[in-house]
Design a protein around this motif. Structure first.
Motif, PDB file in Angstrom:
ATOM      1  N   PHE A   5       0.791  -1.224   0.000  1.00  0.00           N
ATOM      2  CA  PHE A   5       0.000   0.000   0.000  1.00  0.00           C
ATOM      3  C   PHE A   5       0.827   1.281   0.000  1.00  0.00           C
ATOM      4  N   PRO A   6       1.901   1.414   0.793  1.00  0.00           N
ATOM      5  CA  PRO A   6       2.673   2.669   0.739  1.00  0.00           C
ATOM      6  C   PRO A   6       3.246   2.939  -0.655  1.00  0.00           C
ATOM      7  N   GLU A   7       3.769   1.886  -1.314  1.00  0.00           N
ATOM      8  CA  GLU A   7       4.309   2.079  -2.659  1.00  0.00           C
ATOM      9  C   GLU A   7       3.200   2.460  -3.632  1.00  0.00           C
ATOM     10  N   ALA A   8       2.030   1.824  -3.486  1.00  0.00           N
ATOM     11  CA  ALA A   8       0.906   2.152  -4.373  1.00  0.00           C
ATOM     12  C   ALA A   8       0.497   3.614  -4.203  1.00  0.00           C
ATOM     13  N   GLU A   9       0.487   4.091  -2.952  1.00  0.00           N
ATOM     14  CA  GLU A   9       0.100   5.480  -2.701  1.00  0.00           C
ATOM     15  C   GLU A   9       1.077   6.454  -3.355  1.00  0.00           C
ATOM     16  N   ALA A  10       2.365   6.159  -3.290  1.00  0.00           N
ATOM     17  CA  ALA A  10       3.354   7.039  -3.907  1.00  0.00           C
ATOM     18  C   ALA A  10       3.176   7.101  -5.419  1.00  0.00           C
ATOM     19  N   ASP A  11       2.914   5.946  -6.046  1.00  0.00           N
ATOM     20  CA  ASP A  11       2.742   5.928  -7.499  1.00  0.00           C
ATOM     21  C   ASP A  11       1.479   6.665  -7.931  1.00  0.00           C
ATOM     22  N   VAL A  12       0.365   6.463  -7.213  1.00  0.00           N
ATOM     23  CA  VAL A  12      -0.882   7.122  -7.627  1.00  0.00           C
ATOM     24  C   VAL A  12      -0.799   8.627  -7.373  1.00  0.00           C
ATOM     25  N   ARG A  13      -0.075   9.027  -6.332  1.00  0.00           N
ATOM     26  CA  ARG A  13       0.098  10.458  -6.077  1.00  0.00           C
ATOM     27  C   ARG A  13       0.836  11.119  -7.244  1.00  0.00           C
ATOM     28  N   ARG A  14       1.897  10.429  -7.734  1.00  0.00           N
ATOM     29  CA  ARG A  14       2.634  10.985  -8.868  1.00  0.00           C
ATOM     30  C   ARG A  14       1.772  11.017 -10.128  1.00  0.00           C
ATOM     31  N   ALA A  15       0.961   9.972 -10.340  1.00  0.00           N
ATOM     32  CA  ALA A  15       0.079   9.946 -11.515  1.00  0.00           C
ATOM     33  C   ALA A  15      -0.931  11.095 -11.461  1.00  0.00           C
ATOM     34  N   LEU A  16      -1.505  11.323 -10.278  1.00  0.00           N
ATOM     35  CA  LEU A  16      -2.479  12.410 -10.144  1.00  0.00           C
ATOM     36  C   LEU A  16      -1.846  13.773 -10.416  1.00  0.00           C
ATOM     37  N   SER A  17      -0.606  13.966  -9.974  1.00  0.00           N
ATOM     38  CA  SER A  17       0.036  15.264 -10.216  1.00  0.00           C
ATOM     39  C   SER A  17       0.267  15.485 -11.713  1.00  0.00           C
ATOM     40  N   ILE A  18       0.563  14.404 -12.456  1.00  0.00           N
ATOM     41  CA  ILE A  18       0.747  14.541 -13.907  1.00  0.00           C
ATOM     42  C   ILE A  18      -0.584  14.844 -14.582  1.00  0.00           C
ATOM     43  N   TYR A  19      -1.636  14.090 -14.167  1.00  0.00           N
ATOM     44  CA  TYR A  19      -2.960  14.336 -14.764  1.00  0.00           C
ATOM     45  C   TYR A  19      -3.405  15.780 -14.531  1.00  0.00           C
ATOM     46  N   ALA A  20      -3.183  16.295 -13.316  1.00  0.00           N
ATOM     47  CA  ALA A  20      -3.660  17.640 -12.973  1.00  0.00           C
ATOM     48  C   ALA A  20      -2.947  18.715 -13.779  1.00  0.00           C
ATOM     49  N   ALA A  21      -1.724  18.421 -14.266  1.00  0.00           N
ATOM     50  CA  ALA A  21      -0.956  19.421 -15.013  1.00  0.00           C
ATOM     51  C   ALA A  21      -1.282  19.418 -16.498  1.00  0.00           C
ATOM     52  N   ILE A  22      -2.059  18.444 -16.957  1.00  0.00           N
ATOM     53  CA  ILE A  22      -2.391  18.343 -18.388  1.00  0.00           C
ATOM     54  C   ILE A  22      -3.657  19.148 -18.674  1.00  0.00           C
ATOM     55  N   GLU A  23      -3.668  19.917 -19.765  1.00  0.00           N
ATOM     56  CA  GLU A  23      -4.837  20.709 -20.200  1.00  0.00           C
ATOM     57  C   GLU A  23      -5.316  20.230 -21.568  1.00  0.00           C
ATOM     58  N   PRO A  24      -6.590  19.862 -21.669  1.00  0.00           N
ATOM     59  CA  PRO A  24      -7.550  19.670 -20.569  1.00  0.00           C
ATOM     60  C   PRO A  24      -7.230  18.385 -19.832  1.00  0.00           C
ATOM     61  N   PRO A  25      -7.607  18.290 -18.563  1.00  0.00           N
ATOM     62  CA  PRO A  25      -7.290  17.087 -17.792  1.00  0.00           C
ATOM     63  C   PRO A  25      -8.030  15.871 -18.345  1.00  0.00           C
ATOM     64  N   PRO A  26      -7.376  14.704 -18.403  1.00  0.00           N
ATOM     65  CA  PRO A  26      -8.026  13.470 -18.880  1.00  0.00           C
ATOM     66  C   PRO A  26      -8.982  12.946 -17.807  1.00  0.00           C
ATOM     67  N   LYS A  27     -10.267  13.186 -17.980  1.00  0.00           N
ATOM     68  CA  LYS A  27     -11.233  12.901 -16.919  1.00  0.00           C
ATOM     69  C   LYS A  27     -11.284  11.421 -16.540  1.00  0.00           C
ATOM     70  N   GLN A  28     -11.274  10.550 -17.554  1.00  0.00           N
ATOM     71  CA  GLN A  28     -11.378   9.120 -17.266  1.00  0.00           C
ATOM     72  C   GLN A  28     -10.226   8.649 -16.369  1.00  0.00           C
ATOM     73  N   GLU A  29      -8.978   8.953 -16.781  1.00  0.00           N
ATOM     74  CA  GLU A  29      -7.820   8.520 -16.003  1.00  0.00           C
ATOM     75  C   GLU A  29      -7.772   9.185 -14.627  1.00  0.00           C
ATOM     76  N   LEU A  30      -8.132  10.476 -14.593  1.00  0.00           N
ATOM     77  CA  LEU A  30      -8.107  11.190 -13.328  1.00  0.00           C
ATOM     78  C   LEU A  30      -9.117  10.604 -12.348  1.00  0.00           C
ATOM     79  N   ALA A  31     -10.317  10.262 -12.861  1.00  0.00           N
ATOM     80  CA  ALA A  31     -11.341   9.676 -11.990  1.00  0.00           C
ATOM     81  C   ALA A  31     -10.888   8.319 -11.451  1.00  0.00           C
ATOM     82  N   GLU A  32     -10.298   7.498 -12.318  1.00  0.00           N
ATOM     83  CA  GLU A  32      -9.854   6.172 -11.869  1.00  0.00           C
ATOM     84  C   GLU A  32      -8.738   6.287 -10.835  1.00  0.00           C
TER      85      GLU A  32
END
Length: 688
Positions: free
Chosen positions: A591-618
């Motif tokens: 779980f700690p490793e999973a949290e670190a990876d998803v946190r990094r993925a979310l930061s990348i999604y949030a920086a993309i315009e427009p944000p990819p809603k499907q991936e961001l929601a998942e």
């Protein structure tokens, strides 16, 4: 931990002395790892190694010069310097009777023909030196075979040389012709002597005075009196020296000194995959008690699962000798005994291995006090007890006390043996483990490096002593994330495991750590190879899903590295792989490793315009599942609500409920951590 109980292969010591350079060269040709050894009084020797099926011989060789007085003096010095099990004098001799050039003679006895009284003529007063019975008997046995011929180095005769047992005559004169008075004297008074030489009696005199040394004179026949000059000119001395040396080393290969019988028994047991831990050699003078031995035998053969048998009686009546004789007689019996173990129930190490640590601590403490009283506080035996007590205290979690004991052990052994002795490395390795457990990793690593450098200076040390150092070094570098160093030590440790069967349970863990180190170095193909080896190992209690998950993760890590190189570290594709990696880790309970990876993925999604809603929601749903696992329910609910809002804004989606949590079902996909499906249109496969 690495204690003072590592087994060594059987190792014996021999001194081989010669008189002439040609003899010295012939002996030297059979040795490896040669190095100079200088006596305190400036005598220069050479030391080398000779290996055989019965063990390893450390051999000291010397060229003394001619004459019995010189041989006696130099033999005594060499034996005092090297303290060998066996002493041999190897060289050439002139034949007197029944021998041919190239034959080998070993001498059960040597006459000193100079011992005489002058009356009307020389009247001999026989002075006889005898070789050791055990060596002479082994030499007789090997003389009946032709195995020694395989050890011949260089050209030899067309017909095979013989090996003969017979007396030699030794004196201070060079016998050059059959017409001389000396020859007539020898024939008249020493007519059974096969050959004549100039050092054997002095050699045996010195060896006889040295208790515990087996001694024998071996000579190659270089000439007969009727052709001495022609034979010497034809190179017969070199030929005879080679023949005598070949037989001498065959004798060593087949001989085990009485004092080395215990080591040989252990060696043979290990060759057959068995254990022999009896700490005493068999008593060669044991006699009688046949009825008791038969009773013991009958007891153990009477039932497939016999009860233990106790030998009891007053102290000194011979209980230990009886048990030792029974073990020695029947250790190799087929279908009855696979191992012979000798344990003292009151030894601290036995108590510690049984988990009775407090009792073991009390015994070790008592042993320490006794050793200090008997030997003094700076004796190496005291260091041995300190070392083992320090390891016990470390395993009990008492790190400050463990450190004090091990630091003292290091200081004692350095003073007694010098800073580069293997015993010092043992102390350093255990001290390093204490420091690492106490959080002082740099100090611990420095001591481990020093321990390893000491072992590197002793390549002849057994694997059982080098392996623990390599394992601790590998684990230490793994914990501090120095992957290349961890890989080096772990690979070396794994290469030694086959030689140390009792350490086999470590293989699984070492393979996992090596595979993980290679993954961090992005050497994915090699990582898969080592992890596959771990998966193939037999063993109970191992979760097979662990390795399957690791192999799957390797494929994703490899895909992630490719995406980062080709698309950039902040690209949509990298975020998608990170999200998939986090999901696999979620199912693998990481779980700690999973949290670190998803946190990094979310930061990348949030920086993309427009944000990819499907991936961001998942990714939000995944993070919500992680928060729920951690008990952060409010954060979990906020992530799920945000994910639902994003999914509802995507055309063609419908709301559904799973496990009490509202979800929105996409049209295709694979399981989410909570159990629902998600879209995988852009997700790379989990390539191995």
């Amino acid at each position: 931990m690495h204690t003072r109980e590592g087994r060594r292969p059987p190792t014996y010591r021999a001194v081989i002395l010669t008189a002439l350079p040609v003899e010295y060269r012939a002996v030297r040709a059979h040795l490896s790892d040669l190095r100079e050894d200088v006596h305190a009084e400036s005598t220069v020797y050479e030391r080398g190694r000779f290996s055989s099926e019965k063990g390893v011989w450390e051999v000291l060789i010397a060229e003394l010069g001619v004459g019995n007085p010189r041989a006696a003096f130099e033999t005594e010095r060499a034996l005092e310097h090297f303290n060998p099990h066996v002493a041999l004098f190897v060289g050439v001799a002139g034949g007197l009777k029944d021998v041919s050039i190239g034959d080998v003679v070993f001498a059960p006895k040597v006459y000193f023909y100079e011992s005489a009284k002058v009356l009307s003529g020389l009247k001999p007063r026989p002075d006889v030196g005898e070789s050791s019975y055990a060596l002479a008997q082994r030499a007789r046995a090997e003389a009946r075979k032709e195995d020694w011929l395989r050890r011949l180095i260089g050209p030899t005769l067309d017909t095979a040389p013989r090996v003969l047992a017979g007396p030699l005559a030794a004196g201070e004169k060079v016998l050059a012709e059959a017409r001389s008075e000396l020859y007539q004297f020898l024939r008249a008074h020493y007519d059974d002597a096969l050959a004549v030489e100039m050092e054997g009696r002095g050699f045996l005199m010195a060896a006889h005075a040295r208790q515990g040394v087996e001694a024998l004179v071996i000579r190659g026949i270089s000439d007969r009196l009727d052709d001495k000059q022609q034979a010497d000119a034809a190179g017969s001395q070199e030929l005879a020296s080679r023949h005598a040396s070949a037989f001498a080393f065959e004798l060593l290969a087949r001989f085990a000194p009485l004092g080395g019988e215990l080591a040989l028994q252990r060696f043979r047991a290990e060759e057959q995959g068995a254990l022999w831990s009896v700490p005493y050699p068999r008593n060669p003078h044991f006699t009688g008690r046949d009825a008791l031995l038969r009773d013991i035998r009958a007891h153990f053969l009477a039932d497939a699962s016999p009860l233990p048998l106790a030998l009891h009686g007053l102290g000194g009546v011979g209980k230990t000798q009886l048990a030792l004789e029974y073990a020695s007689r029947h250790a190799s019996d087929e279908h009855h005994y696979s191992h012979v173990l000798w344990l003292r129930a009151d030894e601290p190490s036995v108590l510690a291995s049984k988990g009775e640590k407090e009792q073991a601590r009390a015994r070790f403490t008592r042993a320490l006090a006794m050793h200090e009283h008997v030997f003094g506080p700076e004796h190496p035996r005291v260091a041995g007890v300190l070392n083992n007590l320090g390891v016990l205290l470390m395993n009990m979690g008492e790190l400050p006390q463990a450190r004090l004991h091990l630091e003292r052990a290091v200081a004692i052994d350095e003073k007694a043996y010098g800073p580069d002795h293997p015993e010092v490395a043992t102390d350093l390795a255990n001290l390093a483990s204490v420091l690492i457990k106490a959080g002082e990793k740099e100090q611990g690593r420095a001591r481990l490096q020093r321990a390893l450098s000491i072992y590197d200076q002793h390549p002849d040390l057994p694997a059982s002593e080098a392996l623990p150092i390599l394992v601790v070094l590998g684990k230490t570098h793994y914990k501090i994330r120095e992957w290349a160093s961890a890989r080096s030590y772990l690979e070396r440790a794994l290469s030694l495991l086959d030689k140390v069967p009792e350490e086999e349970p470590q293989r699984f863990e070492l393979l996992l750590m090596l595979g993980s180190s290679l993954r961090h170095m992005e050497e994915y193909a090699e990582a898969v190879t080592w992890l596959e080896r771990a998966r193939a190992l037999p063993g109970e209690g191992r979760d097979p899903r662990l390795l399957c998950d690791l192999l799957l993760l390797l494929g994703i890590w490899r895909a992630l590295a490719i995406r980062e190189r080709t698309k950039g570290p902040s690209s949509l594709r990298v975020a998608q792989v990170l999200q998939y990696l986090a999901e696999v880790k979620f199912f693998s309970m990481r779980f700690p490793e999973a949290e670190a990876d998803v946190r990094r993925a979310l930061s990348i999604y949030a920086a993309i315009e427009p944000p990819p809603k499907q991936e961001l929601a998942e990714a939000l749903l995944l993070r919500g599942g992680l928060h729920q696992r951690a008990g952060a329910l409010q954060q979990a609910q906020a992530d799920v609500e945000q994910a639902v809002s994003l999914l509802e804004s995507i055309p063609g989606k419908k709301e559904y409920t799973h496990g009490g949590t509202p979800r929105v079902a996409p049209s295709t996909g694979s399981p989410l951590p909570g159990g629902g499906p998600h879209q995988a249109s852009e997700r790379p496969p989990a390539a191995g």
